[in-house]
Structures are given as C-alpha cells and as structure tokens.
Design an enzyme around this catalytic site. Structure first.
Site, PDB file in Angstrom:
ATOM      1  N   CYS A 136      88.418  -2.843 -25.593  1.00 14.14           N
ATOM      2  CA  CYS A 136      89.086  -4.151 -25.884  1.00 14.14           C
ATOM      3  C   CYS A 136      90.305  -4.099 -26.962  1.00 14.14           C
ATOM      4  CB  CYS A 136      88.016  -4.848 -26.583  1.00 14.14           C
ATOM      5  SG  CYS A 136      88.378  -6.698 -26.775  1.00 14.14           S
ATOM      6  N   HIS A 184      82.163  -4.016 -24.980  1.00 21.35           N
ATOM      7  CA  HIS A 184      81.977  -3.634 -26.259  1.00 21.35           C
ATOM      8  C   HIS A 184      80.542  -2.965 -26.549  1.00 21.35           C
ATOM      9  CE1 HIS A 184      85.116  -5.002 -28.771  1.00 21.35           C
ATOM     10  NE2 HIS A 184      85.227  -6.309 -27.918  1.00 21.35           N
TER      11      HIS A 184
HETATM   12  N1  GLN Z   1      92.682  -8.710 -30.199  1.00 19.02           N
HETATM   13  C1  GLN Z   1      91.828  -9.007 -29.078  1.00 19.02           C
HETATM   14  C2  GLN Z   1      91.560 -10.128 -28.404  1.00 19.02           C
HETATM   15  O1  GLN Z   1      91.085 -11.057 -29.036  1.00 19.02           O
HETATM   16  C3  GLN Z   1      90.762  -7.689 -29.415  1.00 19.02           C
HETATM   17  C4  GLN Z   1      89.553  -8.399 -29.505  1.00 19.02           C
HETATM   18  C5  GLN Z   1      88.371  -7.579 -29.537  1.00 19.02           C
HETATM   19  O2  GLN Z   1      88.473  -6.173 -29.660  1.00 19.02           O
HETATM   20  N2  GLN Z   1      87.201  -7.927 -29.408  1.00 19.02           N
HETATM   21  O3  GLN Z   1      91.923 -10.106 -27.215  1.00 19.02           O
END
Ligand code: GLN
Length: 248
Positions: free
Chosen positions: A95, A198
């Site tokens: 992510c 995740h």
């Molecule tokens: N900043 C990113 C987004 O919202 C990453 C979010 C995350 O790692 N969950 O797209």
C-alpha cells in the site's frame, strides 16, 4: 545452514493493520524449516546498506506517514533502493510502501508528491476510498496444483496505474485492487512484489510467503533446490474459508 537477512524499512511509520505480521510469517516459516532469519529495523536517519539484506519489506502508511519519511527515503535511501531493485533484490511493498516505489503520488486534494521512481507506476488519489476484504489471483503462485488465489484487505485512496514494463501482481476476483477499474492488483517488476493487501497478507497466504522465501534462497545459495514441506492444514482452511466468504 541457510540464513536470510530481512530488512523492515520504516517499521515505526510503515506498519498499518499489523503489516509486520508479514515479517513474522517469513521468519516463522523459515525457522520451522531450520533456516535462520535475522530481522533489521531501519528507519529515519539509519544507515541503509541494501546489500546486507535478502528481503526488503515496506509496509503501508497513510499520506501523513509518507510525508514524515519523504525526505529520508528520497534523499538518504533512494539510490540504494533503486540500485537494489535493478540488482534483482527481493522486495515486498504494501500500500503506502508500494506507492512510494513509484514515480509520484497526487493526493485527492491536488498535492503532487515526487516518489522514488524506482518502478514505473504512479498513483492518483480520489476522495472515495477503496476499502474491504478482496481476492486476487496470481499466475506466479499457480504451481503444485495451487489455484493462485490470494486473500487480503485493502484500504486506500490512491489509484495506481502501471507503466508498460511493469506487470500486475494479480487479477482481481473480488474487490478494487490498483484502481478499481482495470481489474488488476499490485505490481511485479524484477523481484519487487507490490500489493495493496495489508496486514496479514503472508500469514493468510502461506504459498505467497513460501514463494518469497524460496526466491530469496535461490538468489543467495547456488545449491538451494526447494523448500521442505510444512503442514499448512489450518492456514489453508482459514484461507479457503475467507476466499469462499468473500467471493460468495
Ligand atoms: N496514502 C495511501 C492511500 O490512502 C496509503 C494508504 C495505506 O497505506 N493504507 O492511498
């Protein structure tokens, strides 16, 4: 005795939803097979020598954390990360960590942030977040009769688009993935595995964990042939139950 050195980059900042579970899964699955694992936590201000590691892990982080580490990752560790990728080092990036390896990130409120430009993809944010359990299918996991299905959890505002030389990590079966439009999830470039999935990605998907372990052992030891068998009865039951529930 085989040994793997794993680096967790920015563990204090890039570790959403228990992304560190990926490191625990890699370590445990190695140790159950008598493979020794050392884990190094490298963060802002720490010296980073990519050659000392066999697997480099970047977890997820919100825009806020991405901004905090931005200067360090671009100006202190950027060259080392780009060189390591070109030299076929094994990476797993989740992510926010996935997005960091790309060219830039344009946030939903219009801020454009230059990222590492280590792999050819870019990310554009949108107000509507893409959240939920999801399932995707990876061709590189389709061996020994396994169907390649991976279960994960995504929560991102960024929509990622891949350049022509970057392959998607997998094909979406259910969920959003890279951008909710083209039907693909993640990115695969050389030995860099990027995903929006995740937390418990590797604990939930032991075949994926073993793929990364075998790949890094192959890189390091000429005499390495294959991993020994582990009884994954419970892991597989959990994996199949979740996939069935999500796909419906
Ligand atoms: N900043 C990113 C987004 O919202 C990453 C979010 C995350 O790692 N969950 O797209």
């Amino acid at each position: 005795m085989y040994e793997l050195n794993i680096c967790h980059l920015y563990p204090d900042l890039l570790n959403l939803y228990g992304d560190r579970g990926n490191i625990i899964a890699l370590k445990r699955r190695c140790e159950w097979r008598g493979i020794n694992v050392n884990v190094s936590n490298i963060s802002i201000g720490d010296n980073f020598d990519a050659e000392s590691y066999d697997i480099i892990f970047l977890g997820g982080g919100q825009n806020y954390e991405q901004e905090i580490l931005h200067d360090d990752v671009i100006n202190q560790k950027g060259n080392e990360i780009r060189n390591a990728i070109n030299n076929n080092k094994v990476f797993l990036a989740v992510c926010g960590g996935y997005q960091l390896l790309g060219k830039y990130y344009k946030t939903w409120d219009g801020k454009e942030i230059q990222f590492l430009d280590a792999v050819d993809f870019w990310t554009i944010g949108d107000k509507k977040r893409m959240i939920g359990d999801f399932v995707f299918e990876c061709d590189f996991l389709k061996e020994n009769g396994f169907d390649g299905k991976v279960v994960g959890f995504e929560n991102h505002s960024g929509r990622t688009y891949l350049g022509p030389n970057v392959k998607p990590l997998g094909k979406i079966i259910k969920g959003y993935g890279n951008n909710g439009k083209d039907g693909f999830e993640g990115a695969l470039y050389k030995n860099v595995y990027c995903t929006y999935s995740h937390g418990s990605l590797l604990p939930k998907n032991p075949a994926f964990a073993d793929h990364l372990i075998a790949l890094s052992l192959k890189q390091k030891y000429k005499d390495f042939v294959s991993l020994s068998y582990l009884n994954d009865e419970f892991e597989e039951l959990a994996n199949r139950t979740m996939i069935k529930r999500i796909i419906g």
